[in-house]
Design a protein around this motif. Structure first.
Motif, mmCIF file in Angstrom:
data_model
loop_
_atom_site.group_PDB
_atom_site.id
_atom_site.type_symbol
_atom_site.label_atom_id
_atom_site.label_comp_id
_atom_site.label_asym_id
_atom_site.label_seq_id
_atom_site.Cartn_x
_atom_site.Cartn_y
_atom_site.Cartn_z
ATOM 1 N N THR A 121 39.915 -129.811 96.085
ATOM 2 C CA THR A 121 39.164 -128.620 95.653
ATOM 3 C C THR A 121 37.815 -129.026 95.035
ATOM 4 N N GLY A 122 37.767 -130.229 94.415
ATOM 5 C CA GLY A 122 36.496 -130.725 93.859
ATOM 6 C C GLY A 122 35.448 -130.861 94.953
ATOM 7 N N THR A 123 35.868 -131.436 96.100
ATOM 8 C CA THR A 123 34.901 -131.592 97.203
ATOM 9 C C THR A 123 34.473 -130.214 97.734
ATOM 10 N N VAL A 125 34.158 -127.516 95.784
ATOM 11 C CA VAL A 125 33.168 -126.985 94.821
ATOM 12 C C VAL A 125 31.797 -127.550 95.196
ATOM 13 N N THR A 126 31.762 -128.881 95.408
ATOM 14 C CA THR A 126 30.491 -129.512 95.786
ATOM 15 C C THR A 126 29.983 -128.925 97.102
ATOM 16 N N GLY A 127 30.901 -128.749 98.060
ATOM 17 C CA GLY A 127 30.530 -128.238 99.391
ATOM 18 C C GLY A 127 29.890 -126.863 99.344
ATOM 19 N N VAL A 130 25.152 -126.698 94.875
ATOM 20 C CA VAL A 130 23.759 -127.120 95.060
ATOM 21 C C VAL A 130 23.608 -128.554 95.570
ATOM 22 N N HIS A 131 24.663 -129.378 95.427
ATOM 23 C CA HIS A 131 24.522 -130.789 95.805
ATOM 24 C C HIS A 131 25.153 -131.129 97.147
ATOM 25 N N SER A 132 25.384 -130.111 97.959
ATOM 26 C CA SER A 132 26.089 -130.373 99.209
ATOM 27 C C SER A 132 25.154 -130.889 100.291
ATOM 28 N N ILE A 153 39.128 -122.390 90.552
ATOM 29 C CA ILE A 153 40.353 -122.834 91.259
ATOM 30 C C ILE A 153 40.565 -124.333 91.006
ATOM 31 N N HIS A 154 39.450 -125.086 91.095
ATOM 32 C CA HIS A 154 39.468 -126.541 90.871
ATOM 33 C C HIS A 154 39.991 -126.836 89.453
ATOM 34 N N ALA A 155 39.488 -126.084 88.474
ATOM 35 C CA ALA A 155 39.895 -126.316 87.076
ATOM 36 C C ALA A 155 41.361 -125.928 86.861
ATOM 37 N N ALA A 201 31.459 -129.577 81.070
ATOM 38 C CA ALA A 201 30.041 -129.684 80.697
ATOM 39 C C ALA A 201 29.159 -129.411 81.911
ATOM 40 N N GLN A 202 29.495 -130.012 83.059
ATOM 41 C CA GLN A 202 28.618 -129.825 84.228
ATOM 42 C C GLN A 202 28.685 -128.391 84.751
ATOM 43 N N PHE A 203 29.852 -127.759 84.559
ATOM 44 C CA PHE A 203 30.002 -126.362 84.971
ATOM 45 C C PHE A 203 29.050 -125.475 84.156
ATOM 46 N N ILE A 214 28.860 -139.483 87.203
ATOM 47 C CA ILE A 214 29.865 -139.735 86.153
ATOM 48 C C ILE A 214 31.181 -139.049 86.541
ATOM 49 N N HIS A 215 31.086 -137.796 87.035
ATOM 50 C CA HIS A 215 32.297 -137.052 87.424
ATOM 51 C C HIS A 215 33.001 -137.739 88.605
ATOM 52 N N ILE A 216 32.219 -138.259 89.545
ATOM 53 C CA ILE A 216 32.818 -138.953 90.706
ATOM 54 C C ILE A 216 33.430 -140.279 90.254
#
Ligand code: HEM
Length: 246
Positions: A121-123, A125-127, A130-132, A153-155, A201-203, A214-216
């Protein structure tokens, strides 16, 4: 800058492949048990497979799902490397014993499955965010779901994972398991809390670029620590008689 990072990442493949080759050779030279050789082979072949998948993901213009398919096997390789690290000190000739009872193993397994869903689900969120993918691809081809909803959902999946780990930690302490197992699960809880704090924090900060590595990176640490706790559920303990005759 992007090209330098991408090229640096590619160069590191050779360093990793070289280390994996040395580990595999060392396993054969030391005539270690086949379980360890299998982990070493998976690591080496997995790195080669990842080089191919990485190349294909570039050919696919770094579409979000191609990047996800490239990222997730890395987590499997981290898991395997952590298992190898945990099991290498065990004596090859000792019998395998179930160090943790089945109900604790089941809770830890549920935690591992929940972690896999957190990573997937993390991927996503990225997908959707803004960073996709590549700048050139634009918003086209990105995962067409609400990023905020996907992050929630990820959280939620992460809280399930944390819940399983908390129950696992409680049961491990109650079963008076080996102190190494108790320590490992406490370390795991600590790294999950750190990763949770970074994620939250990043959310709320709108996913600034500096939080992403850092998250990765912490995803790898969390995965490795989960594998180490899992490794404690089955141990090769030296037979007391063999120990005393040494
Ligand atoms: C054990 C806990 C967690 C793990 C293992 C984890 C793992 C991941 C992974 C693997 C990604 C995808 C990275 C990528 O493909 O570039 C990601 C993205 C993300 N995660 Fe987490 N996460 C965790 C907790 C959280 C929490 C609690 C939040 C808070 C809502 C959160 C918010 C986010 C956000 C906003 C992104 C998107 C970042 C971006 O667009 O680059 N994470 N997470």
């Amino acid at each position: 800058m992007h090209q330098a990072i991408e090229f640096g990442n590619r160069l590191l493949t050779f360093v990793l492949a070289f280390v994996a080759l040395l580990v595999t050779i060392a396993m054969y030279k030391a005539n270690r048990r086949s379980e360890l050789k299998v982990y070493a082979w998976i690591s080496g072949l997995g790195i080669i497979a990842q080089a191919v998948i990485g190349g294909i993901s570039v050919l696919l213009d770094l579409q979000w799902w191609a990047v996800a398919v490239h990222f997730l096997p890395s987590m499997i390789l981290v898991w395997v490397a952590a298992l190898l690290y945990s099991r290498i000190a065990e004596d090859d000739h000792s019998a395998v014993s179930t160090a943790l009872p089945p109900h604790i193993r089941s809770v830890l397994l549920c935690g591992a499955v929940a972690l896999a869903i957190v990573l997937i689900t993390g991927t996503m969120v990225t997908g959707s965010g803004v960073h996709s993918g590549d700048d050139g691809v634009g918003m086209e081809g990105r995962l067409n779901v609400d990023t905020k909803m996907m992050a929630i959902i990820h959280a939620v999946c992460m809280y399930l994972y944390l819940g399983c780990t908390l129950i696992g930690a409680f049961l491990i302490r109650r079963a008076r398991a080996a102190s190494a197992a108790q320590r490992a699960v406490m370390v795991l809880l600590a790294v999950i809390v750190v990763q949770w704090a970074i994620g939250v924090a990043q959310f709320y900060l709108g996913v600034p670029r500096w939080t992403v590595p850092i998250h990765i990176g912490m995803s790898s640490v969390v995965t490795a620590c989960t594998a180490i706790v899992w490794a404690h559920s089955r141990r090769r303990l030296p037979h007391p008689e063999t120990e005393s005759s040494r």
